[in-house]
Design a protein around this motif. Structure first.
Motif, mmCIF file in Angstrom:
data_model
loop_
_atom_site.group_PDB
_atom_site.id
_atom_site.type_symbol
_atom_site.label_atom_id
_atom_site.label_comp_id
_atom_site.label_asym_id
_atom_site.label_seq_id
_atom_site.Cartn_x
_atom_site.Cartn_y
_atom_site.Cartn_z
ATOM 1 N N ALA A 49 6.768 3.090 -4.415
ATOM 2 C CA ALA A 49 5.732 2.627 -5.334
ATOM 3 C C ALA A 49 4.816 1.581 -4.717
ATOM 4 C CB ALA A 49 6.377 2.059 -6.602
ATOM 5 N N CYS A 50 4.885 1.380 -3.412
ATOM 6 C CA CYS A 50 4.130 0.334 -2.721
ATOM 7 C C CYS A 50 2.705 0.804 -2.440
ATOM 8 C CB CYS A 50 4.853 -0.020 -1.420
ATOM 9 S SG CYS A 50 3.916 -1.021 -0.264
ATOM 10 N N HIS A 51 1.716 0.137 -3.041
ATOM 11 C CA HIS A 51 0.324 0.551 -2.900
ATOM 12 C C HIS A 51 -0.141 0.477 -1.450
ATOM 13 C CE1 HIS A 51 -3.958 0.948 -3.717
ATOM 14 N NE2 HIS A 51 -4.166 -0.185 -3.070
ATOM 15 N N TRP A 52 0.094 -0.652 -0.776
ATOM 16 C CA TRP A 52 -0.412 -0.803 0.589
ATOM 17 C C TRP A 52 0.376 0.043 1.585
ATOM 18 C CZ3 TRP A 52 -5.068 -2.332 1.561
ATOM 19 C CH2 TRP A 52 -5.727 -3.111 0.611
ATOM 20 N N CYS A 53 1.587 0.431 1.219
ATOM 21 C CA CYS A 53 2.299 1.413 2.044
ATOM 22 C C CYS A 53 1.540 2.740 2.035
ATOM 23 C CB CYS A 53 3.720 1.629 1.526
ATOM 24 S SG CYS A 53 4.761 0.153 1.552
ATOM 25 N N HIS A 54 1.065 3.136 0.857
ATOM 26 C CA HIS A 54 0.280 4.369 0.764
ATOM 27 C C HIS A 54 -1.002 4.258 1.583
ATOM 28 C CE1 HIS A 54 3.147 5.435 -2.168
ATOM 29 N NE2 HIS A 54 2.536 4.995 -3.253
ATOM 30 N N GLY A 103 6.060 -9.105 3.438
ATOM 31 C CA GLY A 103 5.509 -8.134 2.495
ATOM 32 C C GLY A 103 5.688 -6.729 3.027
ATOM 33 N N TRP A 104 5.239 -5.776 2.244
ATOM 34 C CA TRP A 104 5.381 -4.379 2.603
ATOM 35 C C TRP A 104 4.028 -3.679 2.521
ATOM 36 C CZ3 TRP A 104 8.498 -7.088 -0.739
ATOM 37 C CH2 TRP A 104 9.778 -7.380 -0.260
ATOM 38 N N PRO A 105 3.761 -2.776 3.462
ATOM 39 C CA PRO A 105 4.653 -2.276 4.496
ATOM 40 C C PRO A 105 4.948 -3.344 5.544
ATOM 41 C CG PRO A 105 2.425 -1.492 4.886
ATOM 42 C CD PRO A 105 2.404 -2.173 3.557
ATOM 43 N N MET A 106 6.177 -3.329 6.030
ATOM 44 C CA MET A 106 6.593 -4.230 7.095
ATOM 45 C C MET A 106 6.646 -3.434 8.386
ATOM 46 S SD MET A 106 9.953 -6.686 7.392
ATOM 47 C CE MET A 106 11.093 -5.404 6.894
ATOM 48 N N THR A 107 6.074 -4.020 9.439
ATOM 49 C CA THR A 107 5.980 -3.345 10.728
ATOM 50 C C THR A 107 6.623 -4.218 11.785
ATOM 51 O OG1 THR A 107 3.858 -2.396 10.032
ATOM 52 C CG2 THR A 107 4.400 -2.289 12.385
ATOM 53 N N CYS A 108 7.698 -3.736 12.402
ATOM 54 C CA CYS A 108 8.382 -4.477 13.460
ATOM 55 C C CYS A 108 8.522 -3.582 14.681
ATOM 56 C CB CYS A 108 9.771 -4.934 13.010
ATOM 57 S SG CYS A 108 9.770 -6.088 11.636
ATOM 58 N N VAL A 109 8.557 -4.200 15.841
ATOM 59 C CA VAL A 109 8.825 -3.470 17.075
ATOM 60 C C VAL A 109 10.075 -4.081 17.702
ATOM 61 C CG1 VAL A 109 7.941 -2.696 19.299
ATOM 62 C CG2 VAL A 109 6.383 -2.971 17.359
ATOM 63 N N LEU A 110 11.014 -3.218 18.081
ATOM 64 C CA LEU A 110 12.352 -3.641 18.474
ATOM 65 C C LEU A 110 12.687 -3.168 19.878
ATOM 66 C CD1 LEU A 110 14.188 -2.294 15.264
ATOM 67 C CD2 LEU A 110 12.771 -4.356 15.457
ATOM 68 N N ALA A 300 15.652 6.313 -12.822
ATOM 69 C CA ALA A 300 14.849 6.339 -11.611
ATOM 70 C C ALA A 300 14.362 4.938 -11.261
ATOM 71 C CB ALA A 300 13.666 7.283 -11.793
ATOM 72 N N SER A 301 13.984 4.764 -10.013
ATOM 73 C CA SER A 301 13.693 3.428 -9.505
ATOM 74 C C SER A 301 12.356 2.865 -9.948
ATOM 75 C CB SER A 301 13.735 3.438 -7.974
ATOM 76 O OG SER A 301 15.025 3.738 -7.513
ATOM 77 N N ALA A 302 11.318 3.721 -10.041
ATOM 78 C CA ALA A 302 9.988 3.154 -10.256
ATOM 79 C C ALA A 302 8.981 4.223 -10.619
ATOM 80 C CB ALA A 302 9.519 2.425 -8.992
ATOM 81 N N LEU A 303 7.885 3.767 -11.221
ATOM 82 C CA LEU A 303 6.673 4.559 -11.362
ATOM 83 C C LEU A 303 5.615 3.947 -10.459
ATOM 84 C CD1 LEU A 303 6.408 5.121 -15.236
ATOM 85 C CD2 LEU A 303 7.391 6.644 -13.511
ATOM 86 N N ASP A 304 4.848 4.785 -9.808
ATOM 87 C CA ASP A 304 3.829 4.339 -8.877
ATOM 88 C C ASP A 304 2.707 3.600 -9.607
ATOM 89 O OD1 ASP A 304 2.313 4.063 -6.562
ATOM 90 O OD2 ASP A 304 2.720 6.110 -5.906
ATOM 91 N N ALA A 305 1.961 2.798 -8.847
ATOM 92 C CA ALA A 305 0.784 2.136 -9.400
ATOM 93 C C ALA A 305 -0.424 3.054 -9.437
ATOM 94 C CB ALA A 305 0.448 0.890 -8.571
ATOM 95 N N ASP A 306 -0.446 4.042 -8.554
ATOM 96 C CA ASP A 306 -1.627 4.884 -8.363
ATOM 97 C C ASP A 306 -1.484 6.223 -9.060
ATOM 98 O OD1 ASP A 306 -1.994 2.786 -6.657
ATOM 99 O OD2 ASP A 306 -2.191 3.988 -4.833
ATOM 100 N N SER A 307 -2.602 6.774 -9.451
ATOM 101 C CA SER A 307 -2.693 8.188 -9.801
ATOM 102 C C SER A 307 -4.062 8.667 -9.340
ATOM 103 C CB SER A 307 -2.504 8.414 -11.307
ATOM 104 O OG SER A 307 -3.405 7.642 -12.055
ATOM 105 N N GLU A 308 -4.103 9.895 -8.850
ATOM 106 C CA GLU A 308 -5.331 10.434 -8.236
ATOM 107 C C GLU A 308 -5.837 9.508 -7.135
ATOM 108 O OE1 GLU A 308 -8.006 12.662 -11.192
ATOM 109 O OE2 GLU A 308 -7.106 11.080 -12.431
ATOM 110 N N GLY A 309 -4.896 8.805 -6.485
ATOM 111 C CA GLY A 309 -5.259 7.934 -5.379
ATOM 112 C C GLY A 309 -5.903 6.628 -5.776
#
Length: 659
Positions: A49-54, A103-110, A300-309
C-alpha cells in the motif's frame, strides 16, 4: 517475462513479478549468487500500500534500461517489510544512521555478508530538487565497489559494528511519579485546537490515548478522538481510518487504510463508548468485516491509497459530483454537511468528506450517505493487500471483542480469525507470521506476533468463555518466554533460533502498532490475571523495567508500555469473575465490569475448574454475582452493577501468587 517473484506469497512482491529487474527473494541463495558473480546486493524494501513504492517501481523498476543496468551490476532483492519486519528493522536502523531519516521504499546496498555500505529511501528516475537519479546512484555505487573496495569494506564494517551493538536499554522502574511526568510531557504536546499531539503529519495515537483513558484524562483523549472521527482521516461514508493525516487538522489523509490502525481504533472507540464512540466502533467493525475480511476468515493487511494510478481518487468529491448523484437540492445540502467546497480541500478542486457537526436532519443524512456510498461503489476500487499478518489479526480479534460489548455479532468473525491463526499459522508448535489464501508463508513469527496473537486469544477467552483460547495463549507466551527473552529481562524481536541477520533486532518503541515488547507485556499481564501464575507478571514487570527511560523521555513512542505500567502501578489489573444464570442481571454486571479500565473480565454460569479465575466462583442465592479481585484476592461478591466500581481490593505485593 516474469522473474523469480512470480512464486511469492506476498502481494507486494507479486506486484514486481513482471518487472524486467531480475529480482530475488531474501535468502542465502541471493547472497551466494552475488558472491559467485562478484557484485554487490541491492536491497529494496517496501509494502503493497506504499504510494512512493509504486512511484519508484513505475519510474525505475519497470524501466528496461535501468533494469538492465541493475541486472548486470547487482543482485537485486525485494522484501515486503510487513512479511519480514526483522529484515526491515535491521536495515532501517542502518538507513536512519546513515541519512538521519527513514521511510519506504528503502534502498540499501550490501556486501556479501549482508553488511550495508549505502542506504537511502526513494530515488527519482532523473535528478530532481538536488537529489541524484536512481541510475546515477547505481553507477556511483558500482564504481565504488569495483575501484575502491577497501573503502567499501571500511564503511560496511563500521555499519556492521554499529548494528551489532543493538539497542542499549537502561534498567529502571516505572513508578507513579514516572507516569505523572510522562503524562505531563505528553499533554504539553497536545494540540488544544485540532487534537492529537505535535504537528503535521498526524498519525492516530491509539496506544497513547488508551494510556490516557486508563489515567482518566479528560481533555486530550476526548478532544483527539472526536477530531479524528469527524475529520477526513475517517471515511465518513463507509467507516474505517486512513493511515495518517498530511495536515495538522485531520482533513486530508494519506488514503491507504491499514488493518493495524483500524483494529486498534476499533477497540479504543468501543472502550471509550458514548454515542460517538459506539457509532465509530460499529462502523469500523463493519468496514473490517466488509472490506478486509478474507475468504478464510482472516483479515487482509491493507487497502491501497491509489486507484487508477491517482492517490485518493476513490474517496474525494466535488460539489458538482455530489449534485450529479443527489440532485441540486440534496447535493447542496450534502456539500454543507460534508464540508465540500468549490475550492476543495484536496487536489483539483476536490474535497475529502468531513462531518464536523451532527446533521440537522439525521434521516436525510443517512439517505444521502447511502446514495453516495452506492455511487462510490461504481468507481475503480483501491487494490487490497490480502496477506494475513498474524500480529495485526491478533489486534483485529481484540478490537472486535471490544466492539462485542455493544453488539455480540462481532464475536463470530473474531473467533473465525482466531481459528485461522491457530489452524494455519501455528506449524509444528511454532507461530508463522503470514498466510495468503489459506496457505501459510515461511517467515517465522516475531515477538509482536506472539504478543498480539496471545492477546487476541485472551480476548476470545473473555468474549466466549471457552478455555481453549487460554490454552492457546499460554502456548504462545511460554514459547516467547523461552525463545525471545534477553538477559536483562527484556525481549528481542526475533527468536534465539531465528535466521541470523547482521544484527538481532530489538526495538521497544511503539510505532503505528505496538512494539513486540509492549504487546507481549500486555498479554503477560492478562495471562497472570486469568491464571494467577506469578511468572507471567514477573516477566511483564522485568520487561517494563527495560523501557523506563524511553517511557519517561519519549512517551509518544511508549504508549502501550505505559498503558500496561499504569494498570500495574494502580494495583491492577482488576480481575472480575461474573457468574450466574444468563440474563439481563448478568449482562448488566458484565457491562459494568468491562467499563473498569484495563480490567480482565470472565463470565460463566457458575464455577469452572478449567479457568483459574472462575474456580470457586458461585452465584449468590441464585443471583448473578461479580467477584472483583486483585492478585486473586477478592472482595465480597456484589449483585448490583453500581457496586462493582466501589469494590476494589487494595493492592499489596503480599497478594501476589507465585508459581
Amino acid at each position: 517475462m516474469a522473474n523469480r517473484l512470480r512464486d511469492a506469497t506476498s502481494p507486494y512482491l507479486l506486484q514486481h513479478a513482471d518487472n524486467p529487474v531480475d529480482w530475488w527473494e531474501w535468502g542465502p541463495e541471493a547472497f551466494a549468487e552475488a558472491r559467485r558473480r562478484g557484485v554487490p546486493v541491492l536491497l529494496s524494501v517496501g509494502y503493497a500500500a506504499c504510494h512512493w513504492c509504486h512511484v519508484m517501481a513505475h519510474e525505475s523498476f519497470e524501466d528496461e534500461a535501468t533494469a538492465a543496468y541493475l541486472n548486470e551490476h547487482f543482485v537485486s532483492i525485494k522484501v515486503d517489510r510487513e512479511e519480514r519486519p526483522d529484515v526491515d528493522a535491521v536495515y532501517m536502523d542502518a538507513t536512519t544512521s546513515m541519512t538521519g531519516h527513514g521511510g519506504w521504499p528503502m534502498t540499501c546496498v550490501l556486501d556479501h555478508e549482508g553488511s550495508p555500505f549505502f542506504a537511502g529511501t526513494y530515488f527519482p528516475d532523473r535528478p530532481r530538487m538536488g537529489q541524484p537519479s536512481f541510475r546515477q546512484v547505481l553507477e556511483a555505487l558500482s564504481d565504488a565497489w569495483t575501484t575502491r573496495p577497501e573503502e567499501v569494506q571500511q564503511v560496511a564494517g563500521r555499519l556492521r559494528e554499529h548494528l551489532g551493538r543493538g539497542v542499549a536499554l537502561a534498567a529502571g522502574t516505572i513508578t507513579a511519579e514516572t507516569l505523572d511526568a510522562a503524562a505531563a510531557l505528553l499533554v504539553s504536546e497536545h494540540d488544544a485546537v485540532r487534537g492529537g499531539f505535535g504537528g503535521a503529519p498526524k498519525f492516530p495515537p491509539s496506544m497513547v490515548l488508551e494510556w490516557l483513558r486508563r489515567r482518566g484524562e479528560d481533555r486530550a483523549l476526548p478532544h483527539t478522538l472526536e477530531a479524528m472521527a469527524r475529520g477526513g482521516i475517517y471515511d465518513q461514508l463507509a467507516g474505517g481510518f486512513a493511515r495518517y493525516s498530511v495536515d495538522d487538522a485531520w482533513v486530508v489523509p494519506h488514503f491507504e487504510k491499514m488493518l493495524y490502525d483500524n483494529a486498534q481504533l476499533l477497540g479504543l472507540y468501543a472502550r471509550w463508548g458514548g454515542p460517538l464512540g459506539t457509532r465509530i466502533a460499529e462502523e469500523t467493525a463493519q468496514f473490517l468485516v466488509r472490506e478486509l475480511r478474507t475468504a478464510e476468515g482472516g483479515f487482509a493487511s491493507a487497502l491501497d491509497a491509489d486507484s487508477e494510478g491517482v492517490e485518493g481518487r476513490f474517496y474525494v468529491w466535488t460539489p458538482a459530483e455530489l449534485a450529479d448523484v443527489l440532485g441540486p437540492d440534496d447535493g447542496a445540502w450534502a456539500a454543507s454537511a460534508f464540508e465540500v467546497t468549490e475550492g476543495g480541500t484536496f487536489e483539483h478542486g476536490s474535497s475529502v468528506l468531513q462531518r464536523l457537526v451532527e446533521p440537522d436532519d439525521p434521516e436525510r443524512f443517512e439517505r444521502v450517505r447511502a446514495a453516495l456510498l452506492e455511487a462510490r461503489a461504481a468507481r475503480v476500487r483501491p487494490a487490497r493487500d490480502d496477506k494475513v499478518v498474524a500480529a495485526w489479526n491478533g489486534l483485529a480479534i481484540a478490537g472486535l471483542c471490544d466492539a462485542a460489548l455493544h453488539d455480540r455479532r462481532w464475536v463470530a468473525p473474531a473467533v473465525e480469525a482466531g481459528e485461522l491463526l491457530w489452524g494455519v499459522h501455528v506449524v509444528d508448535g511454532r507461530l508463522r507470521r503470514v498466510s495468503r489464501d489459506g496457505v501459510v508463508g515461511t517467515p517465522a513469527g516475531v515477538l509482536e506476533d506472539h504478543g498480539c496473537v496471545a492477546s487476541g486469544f485472551l480476548a476470545l477467552l473473555q468474549a466466549t468463555g471457552e478455555a481453549v483460547w487460554l490454552e492457546r495463549a499460554r502456548h504462545l507466551l511460554d514459547d516467547a518466554l523461552e525463545r525471545f527473552r534477553a538477559p536483562d529481562g527484556g525481549f528481542f524481536d526475533t527468536a534465539v533460533d531465528a535466521e541470523a541477520l547482521v544484527a538481532r533486532p530489538r526495538d521497544p518503541s511503539d510505532n503505528a502498532s505496538p512494539s513486540g515488547l509492549s504487546s507481549i507485556v500486555h498479554a503477560l499481564v492478562t495471562a497472570h490475571a486469568v491464571t494467577g501464575e506469578g511468572r507471567y507478571r514477573d516477566a511483564a514487570e522485568e520487561a517494563l523495567a527495560t523501557v523506563a527511560t524511553l517511557a519517561e523521555r519519549a512517551p509518544r513512542f511508549a504508549g502501550w508500555s505505559l498503558a500496561a505500567a499504569q494498570t500495574l502501578v494502580d494495583g491492577g489489573p482488576l480481575e472480575v469473575a461474573v457468574v450466574g444464570p444468563a440474563g439481563p442481571d448478568r449482562d448488566a454486571l458484565e457491562v459494568a465490569a468491562r467499563a473498569l479500565p484495563g480490567a480482565v473480565v470472565l463470565v460463566a454460569d457458575g464455577p469452572r475448574s478449567d479457568v483459574p479465575l472462575l474456580e470457586g466462583r458461585t452465584p449468590v442465592q441464585g443471583r448473578a454475582a461479580a467477584y472483583v479481585c486483585r492478585g486473586f484476592v477478592c472482595e465480597r461478591p456484589v449483585t448490583e452493577p453500581e457496586d462493582i466500581a466501589r469494590s476494589r481490593p487494595a493492592s499489596s505485593s503480599a497478594t501476589r501468587s507465585t508459581p
